[in-house]
Scaffold this motif. Sequence first.
Motif, PDB file in Angstrom:
ATOM      1  N   ARG A 102       0.845  -1.211   0.000  1.00  0.00           N
ATOM      2  CA  ARG A 102       0.000   0.000   0.000  1.00  0.00           C
ATOM      3  C   ARG A 102       0.873   1.251   0.000  1.00  0.00           C
ATOM      4  O   ARG A 102       0.578   2.222  -0.716  1.00  0.00           O
ATOM      5  N   LEU A 103       1.941   1.252   0.795  1.00  0.00           N
ATOM      6  CA  LEU A 103       2.836   2.414   0.856  1.00  0.00           C
ATOM      7  C   LEU A 103       3.477   2.681  -0.506  1.00  0.00           C
ATOM      8  O   LEU A 103       3.545   3.840  -0.944  1.00  0.00           O
ATOM      9  N   ASN A 108       3.759   5.920  -5.333  1.00  0.00           N
ATOM     10  CA  ASN A 108       3.733   6.026  -6.797  1.00  0.00           C
ATOM     11  C   ASN A 108       2.622   6.958  -7.262  1.00  0.00           C
ATOM     12  O   ASN A 108       2.807   7.748  -8.190  1.00  0.00           O
ATOM     13  N   ALA A 109       1.448   6.875  -6.649  1.00  0.00           N
ATOM     14  CA  ALA A 109       0.337   7.753  -7.028  1.00  0.00           C
ATOM     15  C   ALA A 109       0.684   9.210  -6.740  1.00  0.00           C
ATOM     16  O   ALA A 109       0.392  10.099  -7.562  1.00  0.00           O
ATOM     17  N   GLN A 110       1.309   9.468  -5.589  1.00  0.00           N
ATOM     18  CA  GLN A 110       1.705  10.843  -5.255  1.00  0.00           C
ATOM     19  C   GLN A 110       2.750  11.351  -6.245  1.00  0.00           C
ATOM     20  O   GLN A 110       2.696  12.518  -6.672  1.00  0.00           O
ATOM     21  N   THR A 111       3.675  10.496  -6.629  1.00  0.00           N
ATOM     22  CA  THR A 111       4.713  10.898  -7.585  1.00  0.00           C
ATOM     23  C   THR A 111       4.102  11.226  -8.934  1.00  0.00           C
ATOM     24  O   THR A 111       4.476  12.215  -9.571  1.00  0.00           O
TER      25      THR A 111
END
Length: 180
Positions: A102-103, A108-111
């Motif tokens: 999950r982390l 990856n989504a934030q990046t």
Amino acid sequence: MSEKKASPEAQPSEADLSQTDSQQEASLPSTLDEQFERLLERNLPRFMERFTAEYSQSVSLYRGPLPSASELERLKAINPIFPEQLLMMAKDEQEHAHAMERLVLETNAQTVRENQRLFGRGQAYGFAIGTITVIAGAVTALYGQPLAGSFIGTGGVAALIIAFIYGARKGVVPDEGKQD
């Protein structure tokens, strides 16, 4: 006590002795072979049983966080809480693995979101700079300096084009197998 002497006829001659020795040598291997064969036949099953008992190995493979049920039973015979501890360890390990996944996904989504935001900002700044240089070149040309106006307008747009081409090439990962 009287000693008896053997008569000369009773004593074997040297030829008889050599013949007796050679006969004994000829019969010796067959006797030894027969004795060895009998010994081997009699003791081979015991030898093989002992050999396999002392030099055999058992390998069991399993995949996953938990051992097989028979292994759990064996551990339970050693200590009744071992199987429970193994189950708890496997559960904790799985929860940790899911948390790490999950982390990674959240990072990856934030990046991706941050890269899209920066790309959008770069597009907006590039459009603003291009518009300003074209307007500045047009105004300069209208005030009587057509040559300077054309340099300002085309120079600004050319600089943006070079920046976009350089940025696009910088973002491309070269193939490792290719040789330039």
